[in-house]
Design a protein around this motif. Structure first.
Motif, PDB file in Angstrom:
ATOM      1  N   ALA A 569       0.727  -1.077  -0.082  1.00 11.99           N
ATOM      2  CA  ALA A 569       0.199  -0.264   0.054  1.00 11.99           C
ATOM      3  C   ALA A 569       0.824   1.708   0.156  1.00 11.99           C
ATOM      4  N   VAL A 570       1.847   1.308   1.056  1.00  8.97           N
ATOM      5  CA  VAL A 570       2.346   2.634   0.995  1.00  8.97           C
ATOM      6  C   VAL A 570       2.969   2.607  -0.576  1.00  8.97           C
ATOM      7  N   VAL A 571       3.657   1.410  -0.889  1.00  7.27           N
ATOM      8  CA  VAL A 571       4.317   1.377  -2.531  1.00  7.27           C
ATOM      9  C   VAL A 571       3.471   2.435  -3.826  1.00  7.27           C
ATOM     10  N   GLY A 572       1.885   1.785  -3.225  1.00  9.99           N
ATOM     11  CA  GLY A 572       1.299   2.602  -4.122  1.00  9.99           C
ATOM     12  C   GLY A 572       0.548   3.952  -4.007  1.00  9.99           C
ATOM     13  N   VAL A 573       1.117   4.283  -2.651  1.00  9.31           N
ATOM     14  CA  VAL A 573       0.861   5.733  -2.406  1.00  9.31           C
ATOM     15  C   VAL A 573       1.414   6.238  -2.530  1.00  9.31           C
ATOM     16  N   VAL A 574       3.116   6.144  -2.473  1.00  7.29           N
ATOM     17  CA  VAL A 574       3.924   6.928  -2.603  1.00  7.29           C
ATOM     18  C   VAL A 574       4.382   6.744  -4.700  1.00  7.29           C
ATOM     19  N   GLY A 575       4.405   5.945  -5.123  1.00  5.99           N
ATOM     20  CA  GLY A 575       4.545   5.619  -7.064  1.00  5.99           C
ATOM     21  C   GLY A 575       3.738   6.293  -6.925  1.00  5.99           C
ATOM     22  N   GLY A 576       2.242   6.666  -6.649  1.00  3.48           N
ATOM     23  CA  GLY A 576       0.681   7.192  -7.456  1.00  3.48           C
ATOM     24  C   GLY A 576       0.144   6.098  -8.872  1.00  3.48           C
ATOM     25  N   VAL A 577       0.478   4.710  -7.982  1.00  6.83           N
ATOM     26  CA  VAL A 577      -0.057   3.317  -8.558  1.00  6.83           C
ATOM     27  C   VAL A 577      -1.259   3.639  -8.524  1.00  6.83           C
ATOM     28  N   PRO A 578      -2.818   3.484  -9.039  1.00  5.79           N
ATOM     29  CA  PRO A 578      -3.979   3.722  -8.724  1.00  5.79           C
ATOM     30  C   PRO A 578      -4.536   2.296  -8.002  1.00  5.79           C
ATOM     31  N   ALA A 579      -5.327   2.854  -6.901  1.00  2.05           N
ATOM     32  CA  ALA A 579      -5.890   2.239  -5.505  1.00  2.05           C
ATOM     33  C   ALA A 579      -6.491   1.251  -5.738  1.00  2.05           C
ATOM     34  N   TRP A 580      -7.249   0.514  -6.933  1.00  3.70           N
ATOM     35  CA  TRP A 580      -7.614  -0.197  -8.094  1.00  3.70           C
ATOM     36  C   TRP A 580      -6.399  -1.490  -8.024  1.00  3.70           C
ATOM     37  N   LEU A 581      -5.968  -0.962  -8.639  1.00  2.00           N
ATOM     38  CA  LEU A 581      -4.539  -1.858  -8.764  1.00  2.00           C
ATOM     39  C   LEU A 581      -3.961  -2.345  -7.623  1.00  2.00           C
ATOM     40  N   VAL A 582      -3.508  -1.862  -6.760  1.00  2.00           N
ATOM     41  CA  VAL A 582      -3.085  -1.842  -5.304  1.00  2.00           C
ATOM     42  C   VAL A 582      -3.804  -3.118  -5.255  1.00  2.00           C
ATOM     43  N   PHE A 583      -4.855  -2.447  -4.858  1.00  2.00           N
ATOM     44  CA  PHE A 583      -6.124  -3.819  -4.502  1.00  2.00           C
ATOM     45  C   PHE A 583      -5.413  -5.112  -5.076  1.00  2.00           C
ATOM     46  N   GLY A 584      -6.170  -4.909  -7.048  1.00  2.00           N
ATOM     47  CA  GLY A 584      -5.950  -6.659  -7.378  1.00  2.00           C
ATOM     48  C   GLY A 584      -4.100  -7.308  -6.709  1.00  2.00           C
ATOM     49  N   TYR A 585      -3.318  -6.165  -6.716  1.00  2.00           N
ATOM     50  CA  TYR A 585      -1.856  -7.297  -5.865  1.00  2.00           C
ATOM     51  C   TYR A 585      -2.731  -7.459  -4.647  1.00  2.00           C
ATOM     52  N   VAL A 586      -3.111  -6.778  -4.190  1.00  3.95           N
ATOM     53  CA  VAL A 586      -3.102  -6.890  -2.645  1.00  3.95           C
ATOM     54  C   VAL A 586      -4.559  -8.595  -3.201  1.00  3.95           C
ATOM     55  N   PHE A 587      -4.913  -8.738  -3.407  1.00  5.94           N
ATOM     56  CA  PHE A 587      -5.805  -9.355  -3.801  1.00  5.94           C
ATOM     57  C   PHE A 587      -4.686 -10.559  -3.980  1.00  5.94           C
ATOM     58  N   VAL A 588      -4.406 -10.623  -5.070  1.00  5.47           N
ATOM     59  CA  VAL A 588      -3.259 -12.090  -5.424  1.00  5.47           C
ATOM     60  C   VAL A 588      -2.794 -12.523  -4.401  1.00  5.47           C
ATOM     61  N   LEU A 589      -2.187 -11.334  -3.624  1.00  2.00           N
ATOM     62  CA  LEU A 589      -1.347 -12.102  -2.125  1.00  2.00           C
ATOM     63  C   LEU A 589      -2.144 -12.741  -1.495  1.00  2.00           C
ATOM     64  N   THR A 590      -3.114 -12.153  -0.933  1.00  2.00           N
ATOM     65  CA  THR A 590      -4.243 -13.104  -0.013  1.00  2.00           C
ATOM     66  C   THR A 590      -4.333 -14.627  -1.335  1.00  2.00           C
ATOM     67  N   VAL A 591      -4.391 -14.388  -1.974  1.00  2.00           N
ATOM     68  CA  VAL A 591      -5.386 -15.783  -2.493  1.00  2.00           C
ATOM     69  C   VAL A 591      -3.524 -17.064  -1.913  1.00  2.00           C
ATOM     70  N   HIS A 592      -2.674 -15.722  -2.726  1.00  2.51           N
ATOM     71  CA  HIS A 592      -1.215 -17.398  -1.910  1.00  2.51           C
ATOM     72  C   HIS A 592      -0.871 -17.333  -0.675  1.00  2.51           C
ATOM     73  N   HIS A 593      -1.853 -16.110  -0.123  1.00  3.29           N
ATOM     74  CA  HIS A 593      -1.575 -16.962   1.345  1.00  3.29           C
ATOM     75  C   HIS A 593      -2.752 -17.903   2.064  1.00  3.29           C
TER      76      HIS A 593
END
Length: 676
Positions: A569-593
């Motif tokens: 989330a920090v990388v998303g905020v600082v790097g200007g990444v769209p929030a929906w893309l950060v959500f998608g990335y964390v979603f993939v991480l949760t699937v893995h975990h």
């Protein structure tokens, strides 16, 4: 292949005629075939049983010859999904020579005649998994040896009613002595309790007649349908779902639907509900709430259908776990989009927060369950922290759980915010007030529930004092990668302290970044603080090689999940990444975990491609480097896509390719005598 063995030694009732005219032992053999056994053997002694078990390679169902039960009882025992080795436990009064048991959390932790604090009576039947067959054979020989040593020169061999195969007089049924010896070996055995159906052990014609009358008084199919509903569930599920879901279960069974098929339909309902929440508008929100409720009903039906039809599989259990979380988080995505679309600036931020909170909560739930299971299997060492408030809380919790249906019982089950209550809250608040109120409600109740359960479990865990992570592959369930493996070990601080410290770095930087965004500042100026946050996060890796044997080290996986998600989330905020893309990335991480957690709960090996996932620290390093270089968005998208591909490939390998190869390698004829 399932092999069934009827052990007639020490069972005088074996030859009693049943209502059909056949001896009880013969009828029992027929019922075992009806329960799914492909081969049934009748043996007259423990030595013969041990020799037979030595020739078998698959699960074995062992029964005494004095059991009178519905065929469904034997079928449920043979197909029980709780573990590879399961014993039938009854509430019958203890009798001379019978083995009684003591259970904790569904596990048989002790068994033997005259056991103090017994919770039930061994029902004379058990299913033994393939890996536990050597222990079964050893137990049979151990239970037989003392009898053989007492054989008199004039003993008559093969007396199935009063002696073992050697002809020596026995002290009680051979199956009772077998199970007591089996438990003494420390084999993990789960208890299978009989509800609604009938099972009794008999010794004489009067007992046989009474047991058969009890069998005739029960509608077996109706009882099985009622048994498809969990004995204990949460308040919303109990009163707003399970009151009518069994009828849906029966229809699904008659239509030939599989539990997996019902799971897929429930996923479809949740996806459509998420889309409707994103679209907005009162009609769409109400329709989304209704679909979400119906999807949850089907989510209950898939488990009920599996129990009703006895169609269990490791794949089905894994898929159900993964689908539950994927559905919930897709709904969060719909709510996040809907809140943003309605004009709220931080809709996706709330969705990411809800997903992160729920995942961390689930990690603590899973590991606390493992902690409890381990505590049940081993004597608790005496330590300065033992007893006290933790012991009192444990006793109080046991009393509340035993008071089924009381106000305190339902409050305890509801306050922890289980899945039924979560889905009900989402459906009602989204339909009445909209996505924003729904997300805020989920977060508020989730935080309160996390604080409540976290505080109580911490106190109880210090009382139990079980080094739970010492019993599993800590590297796997920490999700460590190559970077953590090369870091030095800082033992004095302990792995939990290091993991919590590691999560604090990205947490602080995230708060600062969000405050800048709220003040219309440029969070990109914080980019050069990313290395500092990364170094703080990597502090958690200093405990990778340390022993995880502290009373609270079961919290380490959850702390590591929180640290990695916060850093993304920090990388998303600082790097200007769209929030929906950060959500998608964390979603993939949760699937893995969740894949790792599901494998822990199902006692399965690591995913085939787990090393390719790079570890929590490897993924974080890649994101940090890319963000510092100005490529945060492409890095989040690329790494997320890569992890998704690895996950899908790992699923195909684990559930399709490798089982097919194992099946071809295991296609070897089973040795043994002719069926009895």
């Amino acid at each position: 292949m399932t092999v069934a063995i009827v052990l007639a030694a020490g069972a005088p009732a074996a030859g009693l005629p049943t209502g059909t005219g056949a001896p009880l032992a013969d009828r029992l053999a027929g019922q075992l075939r009806g329960a799914g056994a492909e081969r049934v053997h009748t043996v007259t002694g423990l030595a013969e049983l041990a020799a037979l078990v030595d020739t078998v390679t698959g699960p074995v169902l062992v029964t005494g010859a004095d059991l009178v039960a519905h065929t469904a009882v034997l079928r449920h025992l043979a197909t029980s999904p709780v573990g590879p080795t399961v014993a039938l436990v009854l509430t019958d009064p203890p009798a001379a020579g019978r083995t009684v048991v003591r259970e904790e959390r569904g596990q048989v932790v002790d068994a033997g005649p005259g056991l103090p604090d017994a919770t039930g009576v061994f029902g004379g039947a058990l299913r033994v998994g393939a890996d536990d067959l050597p222990a079964l054979a050893a137990a049979a020989r151990a239970a037989h040896a003392p009898v053989a040593a007492r054989v008199s020169p004039g003993a008559v061999a093969g007396d199935a009613a009063t002696g073992d195969a050697t002809g020596a007089p026995t002290a009680g049924s051979a199956v009772d002595r077998l199970f007591a010896a089996f438990t003494d070996l420390g084999t993990l055995t789960f208890a299978h309790r009989v509800r609604l159906l009938v099972a009794h052990r008999v010794t004489d014609p009067a007992g046989l007649a009474a047991a058969e009358a009890a069998l005739a008084g029960v509608d077996e199919d109706r009882a099985e349908l009622r048994l498809s509903v969990k004995e204990r569930d949460d308040f919303f599920t109990t009163y707003f779902v399970s009151t009518w879901s069994p009828y849906v279960t029966r229809v699904c069974a008659r239509l030939g639907l599989t539990p997996t098929g019902v799971t897929m339909v429930s996923v479809l309902f949740a996806v459509v509900a998420a889309v409707l929440f994103g679209v907005g508008g009162r009609a769409a929100l109400v329709a989304g709430g209704v679909l979400l409720y119906l999807g949850f009903v089907l989510d209950c039906v898939d488990g009920q259908l599996a129990r009703y039809t006895r169609h269990f599989s490791a794949w089905g259990g894994w898929l159900d776990t993964m689908a539950d979380r994927a559905k919930e988080y897709l709904v969060y995505a719909g709510l996040g989009y809907g809140a943003t679309h309605a004009g709220f600036r931080y809709g996706w931020v709330l969705a990411i927060a809800a997903m992160t909170l729920q995942t961390v909560r689930h990690m603590t739930d899973a590991w606390y369950g493992v902690l409890h299971d381990e505590a049940a299997r081993r004597p608790r060492p005496v330590t300065p922290a033992a007893g006290g408030i933790g012991g009192k809380l444990n006793a109080a919790s046991t009393r509340v759980q035993a008071d089924t249906g009381s106000v305190s019982y339902w409050l305890k089950r509801t306050v922890v915010f289980p899945i039924g209550e979560r889905w009900a809250l989402i459906a009602v608040t989204a339909a009445l007030f909209g996505p924003l109120v729904s997300l805020v409600s989920v977060l508020v109740w989730g935080v309160l529930a996390f604080g409540y359960t976290g505080a109580l479990r911490t106190l109880r865990a210090r009382w139990m004092w079980v080094p739970v992570l010492d019993t599993v592959d800590a590297t796997l369930h920490r999700d460590d990668g190559p970077v953590a493996a090369r870091l030095p070990v800082v033992r004095p601080m302990g792995p939990l302290t290091l993991a919590v410290l590691g999560a604090l770095g990205p947490a602080v930087l995230l708060v600062v970044g969000l405050l800048r965004v709220a003040g219309d500042g440029d969070p990109g100026g914080l980019r050069w603080w990313l290395p500092v946050a990364l170094l703080v996060l990597l502090v958690a890796g200093l405990g990778a090689g340390a022993a995880h044997n502290g009373p609270l080290d079961w919290l380490v996986p959850a702390a590591l999940r929180a640290g990695e998600y916060l850093f993304a989330a920090v990388v998303g905020v600082v790097g200007g990444v769209p929030a929906w893309l950060v959500f998608g990335y964390v979603f993939v991480l949760t699937v893995h975990h969740y894949d790792l957690t599901a494998r822990l709960e199902k006692r399965q090996a690591a995913p085939p491609l787990h090393p390719w996932t790079l570890g929590w620290e490897g993924r974080s390093v890649l994101l940090a480097v890319a963000a510092i270089a100005g490529f945060a968005g492409p890095a989040v998208a690329t790494l997320g896509a890569y992890l998704l591909v690895v996950f899908v490939a790992s699923v195909v390998l684990a559930w399709v390719v490798l089982p097919a190869r194992a099946g071809r390698a295991a296609a070897v004829p089973v040795r043994g005598g002719s069926p009895g």
